[in-house]
Design a protein around this motif. Structure first.
Motif, PDB file in Angstrom:
ATOM      1  N   PHE A  26      45.056  31.005  43.752  1.00  0.00           N
ATOM      2  CA  PHE A  26      45.255  31.924  44.868  1.00  0.00           C
ATOM      3  C   PHE A  26      44.010  31.906  45.742  1.00  0.00           C
ATOM      4  CE2 PHE A  26      45.354  35.756  47.305  1.00  0.00           C
ATOM      5  CZ  PHE A  26      46.694  36.077  47.466  1.00  0.00           C
ATOM      6  N   ILE A  60      37.884  41.476  55.104  1.00  0.00           N
ATOM      7  CA  ILE A  60      38.191  42.648  54.268  1.00  0.00           C
ATOM      8  C   ILE A  60      39.572  42.462  53.650  1.00  0.00           C
ATOM      9  CG2 ILE A  60      38.496  45.144  54.240  1.00  0.00           C
ATOM     10  CD1 ILE A  60      36.669  45.298  56.712  1.00  0.00           C
ATOM     11  N   ALA A  61      40.527  42.060  54.492  1.00  0.00           N
ATOM     12  CA  ALA A  61      41.880  41.810  53.978  1.00  0.00           C
ATOM     13  C   ALA A  61      41.852  40.719  52.925  1.00  0.00           C
ATOM     14  CB  ALA A  61      42.807  41.415  55.126  1.00  0.00           C
ATOM     15  N   PHE A  64      40.677  41.965  49.522  1.00  0.00           N
ATOM     16  CA  PHE A  64      41.642  42.879  48.887  1.00  0.00           C
ATOM     17  C   PHE A  64      42.918  42.145  48.475  1.00  0.00           C
ATOM     18  CE2 PHE A  64      38.683  46.035  50.293  1.00  0.00           C
ATOM     19  CZ  PHE A  64      38.755  46.985  49.287  1.00  0.00           C
ATOM     20  N   MET A  65      43.282  41.098  49.197  1.00  0.00           N
ATOM     21  CA  MET A  65      44.394  40.252  48.741  1.00  0.00           C
ATOM     22  C   MET A  65      44.051  39.628  47.387  1.00  0.00           C
ATOM     23  SD  MET A  65      45.575  38.307  52.228  1.00  0.00           S
ATOM     24  CE  MET A  65      46.162  39.233  53.650  1.00  0.00           C
ATOM     25  N   ILE A  67      42.095  40.926  45.140  1.00  0.00           N
ATOM     26  CA  ILE A  67      42.168  41.977  44.115  1.00  0.00           C
ATOM     27  C   ILE A  67      43.621  42.166  43.672  1.00  0.00           C
ATOM     28  CG2 ILE A  67      41.885  44.464  43.716  1.00  0.00           C
ATOM     29  CD1 ILE A  67      39.330  44.294  45.468  1.00  0.00           C
ATOM     30  N   GLY A  68      44.524  42.266  44.641  1.00  0.00           N
ATOM     31  CA  GLY A  68      45.941  42.420  44.290  1.00  0.00           C
ATOM     32  C   GLY A  68      46.446  41.234  43.494  1.00  0.00           C
ATOM     33  N   ALA A  69      46.130  40.030  43.977  1.00  0.00           N
ATOM     34  CA  ALA A  69      46.609  38.808  43.319  1.00  0.00           C
ATOM     35  C   ALA A  69      46.061  38.714  41.905  1.00  0.00           C
ATOM     36  CB  ALA A  69      46.206  37.589  44.135  1.00  0.00           C
ATOM     37  N   TRP A  71      45.265  41.099  39.841  1.00  0.00           N
ATOM     38  CA  TRP A  71      46.015  42.006  38.945  1.00  0.00           C
ATOM     39  C   TRP A  71      47.429  41.481  38.699  1.00  0.00           C
ATOM     40  CZ3 TRP A  71      44.551  45.658  35.673  1.00  0.00           C
ATOM     41  CH2 TRP A  71      43.235  46.108  35.782  1.00  0.00           C
ATOM     42  N   ALA A  72      47.902  40.642  39.598  1.00  0.00           N
ATOM     43  CA  ALA A  72      49.208  40.003  39.409  1.00  0.00           C
ATOM     44  C   ALA A  72      49.035  38.665  38.695  1.00  0.00           C
ATOM     45  CB  ALA A  72      49.913  39.835  40.748  1.00  0.00           C
ATOM     46  N   ASP A  73      47.891  38.491  38.036  1.00  0.00           N
ATOM     47  CA  ASP A  73      47.664  37.368  37.125  1.00  0.00           C
ATOM     48  C   ASP A  73      47.186  36.082  37.794  1.00  0.00           C
ATOM     49  OD1 ASP A  73      47.466  36.637  34.504  1.00  0.00           O
ATOM     50  OD2 ASP A  73      49.450  35.747  34.415  1.00  0.00           O
ATOM     51  N   ALA A  74      46.672  36.166  39.019  1.00  0.00           N
ATOM     52  CA  ALA A  74      46.164  34.956  39.668  1.00  0.00           C
ATOM     53  C   ALA A  74      44.696  34.748  39.321  1.00  0.00           C
ATOM     54  CB  ALA A  74      46.316  35.085  41.178  1.00  0.00           C
ATOM     55  N   MET A  94      34.775  47.343  44.999  1.00  0.00           N
ATOM     56  CA  MET A  94      36.056  47.761  44.417  1.00  0.00           C
ATOM     57  C   MET A  94      36.398  46.900  43.202  1.00  0.00           C
ATOM     58  SD  MET A  94      38.573  49.962  44.844  1.00  0.00           S
ATOM     59  CE  MET A  94      37.586  50.619  46.175  1.00  0.00           C
ATOM     60  N   VAL A 225      45.206  51.747  38.176  1.00  0.00           N
ATOM     61  CA  VAL A 225      44.004  51.020  38.583  1.00  0.00           C
ATOM     62  C   VAL A 225      43.400  51.804  39.743  1.00  0.00           C
ATOM     63  CG1 VAL A 225      43.092  48.844  39.473  1.00  0.00           C
ATOM     64  CG2 VAL A 225      45.097  48.824  37.951  1.00  0.00           C
ATOM     65  N   THR A 226      42.161  52.183  39.616  1.00  0.00           N
ATOM     66  CA  THR A 226      41.553  52.980  40.694  1.00  0.00           C
ATOM     67  C   THR A 226      40.094  52.612  40.896  1.00  0.00           C
ATOM     68  OG1 THR A 226      40.996  55.208  41.472  1.00  0.00           O
ATOM     69  CG2 THR A 226      41.076  54.913  39.085  1.00  0.00           C
TER      70      THR A 226
ATOM     71  N   HIS B  69      45.019  52.117  43.222  1.00  0.00           N
ATOM     72  CA  HIS B  69      44.468  53.098  44.151  1.00  0.00           C
ATOM     73  C   HIS B  69      43.159  52.488  44.639  1.00  0.00           C
ATOM     74  CE1 HIS B  69      41.841  56.866  44.438  1.00  0.00           C
ATOM     75  NE2 HIS B  69      42.731  57.044  45.379  1.00  0.00           N
ATOM     76  N   PRO B  77      46.709  44.881  52.373  1.00  0.00           N
ATOM     77  CA  PRO B  77      46.317  43.552  51.878  1.00  0.00           C
ATOM     78  C   PRO B  77      46.352  43.446  50.352  1.00  0.00           C
ATOM     79  CG  PRO B  77      44.431  44.668  52.915  1.00  0.00           C
ATOM     80  CD  PRO B  77      45.658  45.459  53.240  1.00  0.00           C
ATOM     81  N   THR B  78      46.007  44.523  49.647  1.00  0.00           N
ATOM     82  CA  THR B  78      46.084  44.491  48.179  1.00  0.00           C
ATOM     83  C   THR B  78      47.530  44.263  47.750  1.00  0.00           C
ATOM     84  OG1 THR B  78      44.275  46.099  48.132  1.00  0.00           O
ATOM     85  CG2 THR B  78      45.462  45.745  46.065  1.00  0.00           C
ATOM     86  N   GLY B  81      48.644  40.707  48.304  1.00  0.00           N
ATOM     87  CA  GLY B  81      48.133  39.810  47.258  1.00  0.00           C
ATOM     88  C   GLY B  81      49.024  39.844  46.025  1.00  0.00           C
ATOM     89  N   ILE B  82      49.474  41.035  45.659  1.00  0.00           N
ATOM     90  CA  ILE B  82      50.358  41.186  44.493  1.00  0.00           C
ATOM     91  C   ILE B  82      51.692  40.499  44.757  1.00  0.00           C
ATOM     92  CG2 ILE B  82      51.670  42.855  43.116  1.00  0.00           C
ATOM     93  CD1 ILE B  82      49.359  44.885  43.800  1.00  0.00           C
ATOM     94  N   ARG B  85      51.826  36.707  44.674  1.00  0.00           N
ATOM     95  CA  ARG B  85      51.671  36.105  43.351  1.00  0.00           C
ATOM     96  C   ARG B  85      52.831  36.438  42.423  1.00  0.00           C
ATOM     97  NH1 ARG B  85      51.190  33.835  39.434  1.00  0.00           N
ATOM     98  NH2 ARG B  85      49.429  32.759  38.498  1.00  0.00           N
TER      99      ARG B  85
END
Lengths: 376, 261
Positions: A26, A60-61, A64-65, A67-69, A71-74, A94, A225-226, B69, B77-78, B81-82, B85
């Motif tokens: 990713f 910034i985006a 954070f992309m 970070i999301g990816a 947690w989705a195992d990337a 973060m 997740v915070t 959070h 964007p977070t 990303g999820i 994927r």
């Protein structure tokens, strides 16, 4: 015998190839020189391999992309340079707090501000360590050759997974656009992320050296997740001092207690050194070349640091106990200097050789001349 | 003991909520959960992403589902990303107007332009409530706030209109005084691909109502009285309804097409 293949790559291409070899699947990023080739290489390669590439609307985006990816195992990474690195500090903090593995490559250029776009510099050393608000540390690696660009990127990706932390790879423009032969192994180590067994909390660990296991989104954990202070189960605890102290101390110790394992450096001629050099990045190459120029005249001990946070202190102490003086050359007004002065702690004089602006390298000849002068 | 039909969707240790008496967040939470129940979304396969602000607390920690959070403004964007994927997960962003349209405005615009496969629910309470009721991008002209004590000199952003113009597949606006159509919109949005945006104008009894000496029930009456269907609403009124409904391929399908033809 050797199952390695030879490739002719630039530093930036070697970073991208190292990431691919380590299983990065990713990439989100925003264009900025002198890092763009990394993103362009990933844009070509990732879709072919089933990975995801996206050009974000800003840095910034992008982070954070990641970070999301993650947690989705990337296995997620991005690359940037000074101005973009500044914007990514928010996401890096973060990622530290949420214990999210990811890799940020900062190909250093002249700053502050927009500085001199794409001219080499080493002004981001302290920013890589301390750029976030709050108490935190994270591993920072710095390649000194195109071979290092490949190998340390693999190490950085694996370190992120192993310690559940963001990791920074600090390259610089000179290295990014240097082309060299790289020995590429047929396979590289891939550290697998540890998943929770039974009822293990996702944000707590009985052993400070070991990060907690990382659950995956969509597996029915009802994960919290915070980025705020949280208990081992992720519940926000925004006023309890003890919870906060326990959390940030654990996050700090997770890196600090593993510093020996993270430590990478090249030490040459330390035992018989008359004078010493401590350097990193592209300047480390000049230091090694200067040593060769002085062979037979002055015995030069060189420590090239490849882990620049937490810092390997032992080779610097060893050099200080042997050498008459230590020279710290860097493309900065003085950042590594502070480290070396602190670690040497008066064992010998520490001298600075600084060059900033214009993107010029520190030449081996000028280092050799300075060393000859110091050696007397 | 009788248990509310939506109780299974809530995290027991997060209850009771910390929301102020009269806050619209409970109504929005109810509408979201009822829509999820009607759409038969498996909460184990739903991920909620929230930034910072009162509305961000609707899913985190209240919903018994995965939630992230994150920093102020960065939920979109977070979430993207999820979704990129793990396309099989239903990824939903819940946030306030300051979070989504203020500090996160650039992300909102580009997620709509990309037609990113996300449902974004923006709770518009007209101010930055959590930090004390400061003026925001959606604050009506002239409204006094803690940082515009003489009235807001600026004009608000029509967020739903902007998101529709930017390319989203579905955009609607309702208020907490229009829960039926809100729930219907959320249900519809859950079944679609691409970028889906539902704005809910919601009362803040503490930071807006308090300053105006307007009781929560009066605020609900005000929302009813000052809302008109889209096309009939004047510049000082809240336009309600569906701004756009498109069937363009979402970002995920667009990416697939580029790679696999």
């Amino acid at each position: 015998m050797s199952s390695k293949v030879r490739r002719f790559w630039s530093g930036n291409i070697a970073v991208a190839e190292g990431a691919l070899a380590a299983g990065v699947d990713f990439y989100a990023g925003y264009p900025i020189t002198p890092s763009s080739e990394i993103m362009e290489h990933m844009a070509r390669e990732l879709p072919k391999r089933g990975g995801v590439f996206l050009q974000a609307e800003d840095e910034i985006a992008a982070i954070f992309m990641l970070i999301g990816a993650s947690w989705a195992d990337a296995r997620a990474m991005t690359a940037t340079s000074g101005p973009g690195f500044s914007l990514m500090q928010e996401g890096l903090g973060m990622a530290v707090m949420t214990e999210t593995p990811l890799l940020v490559v900062d190909v250093m250029r002249v700053g502050p501000g927009t500085g001199q776009a794409s001219k080499a510099a080493q002004g981001d050393l302290m920013q890589a360590r301390w750029g976030r608000h709050g108490d935190q540390i994270l591993p920072v690696f710095a390649p000194s050759s195109v071979q290092d660009c490949f190998e340390l990127t693999v190490l950085a990706v694996n370190t992120a997974e192993k310690l559940r932390t963001p990791v920074v790879l600090l390259s610089d423009e000179l290295l990014a656009h240097t082309w060299e032969t790289v020995q590429v192994p047929a396979e590289v180590e891939r550290v697998e992320r540890r998943r929770p067994q039974g009822n293990e909390p996702p944000f707590g660990s009985p052993e400070p050296r070991l990060p907690p296991p990382m659950p995956r989104l969509g597996d029915g954990h009802a994960l919290l997740v915070t980025g705020s202070t949280h208990d081992p189960w992720g519940m926000r605890q925004t006023s309890d001092a003890q919870t906060h102290r326990a959390l940030v101390e654990r996050l700090w110790q997770k890196i600090w207690l593993n510093r020996t394992e993270l430590s990478r450096y090249e030490a040459v001629g330390v035992e018989e050194a008359e004078v010493g050099i401590v350097a990193y990045g592209s300047v480390g190459r000049s230091a090694l070349a200067a040593r060769k120029l002085l062979a037979g005249n002055v015995r030069v001990g060189v420590v090239v640091l490849k882990t620049v946070w937490p810092l390997p202190e032992e080779p610097i102490v060893a050099l200080a106990e042997q050498a008459r003086a230590i020279l710290v050359p860097e493309l900065s007004l003085g950042q590594l200097l502070w480290d070396v002065e602190r670690i040497v702690a008066g064992r010998c004089p520490v001298l600075h050789f600084s060059k900033v602006g214009g993107g010029l390298p520190i030449y081996p000849e000028e280092l050799a001349e300075k060393l000859r002068e110091v050696a007397g | 003991m009788s248990v509310h039909s939506l109780h299974a969707f809530l995290r027991p240790q997060a209850l009771p909520t910390v929301f102020c008496p009269g806050c619209g967040n409970g109504l929005v939470a109810g509408a979201i959960l009822r829509a999820l129940a009607r759409a038969q979304v498996d909460l184990k396969k739903a991920v909620f992403v929230a930034g910072i602000g009162c509305a961000a607390w609707i899913p985190s920690p209240h919903f018994l589902a995965d939630s992230l959070h994150v920093a102020h403004g960065r939920a979109i964007p977070t979430a993207l990303g999820i979704k990129l994927r793990r396309p099989e997960l239903q990824v939903i962003v819940v946030g306030g107007d300051g979070d989504i349209a203020g500090i996160g405005g650039n992300h909102l615009l580009h997620a709509a332009r990309r037609n990113a496969d996300l449902l974004v629910i923006m709770v518009n309470n007209l101010v930055y409530a959590m930090t004390g009721g400061q003026v925001g991008p959606t604050t009506p002209h002239g409204l006094p706030t803690s940082t515009t004590p003489y009235g807001n000199p600026e004009y608000p952003l029509d967020v739903a209109g902007v998101v529709a113009a930017a390319g989203a597949n579905y955009v609607a606006r309702w208020t907490t005084a229009h829960l039926g159509p809100l729930e219907q919109s959320l249900l519809k949005a859950l079944g679609q691909e691409g970028f889906r945006f539902v704005e809910v104008v919601s009362p803040c009894p503490a930071r807006v109502g308090g300053r105006l000496a307007m009781a929560p029930v009066e605020a609900m009456k005000w929302l009813q009285a000052h809302s008109k269907p889209l096309g009939q609403a004047g510049p000082e009124e809240i336009a309600l309804g569906e701004y756009v409904e498109r069937t363009r391929p979402g970002l995920l399908r667009a990416l697939q097409r580029v790679v696999h033809g």
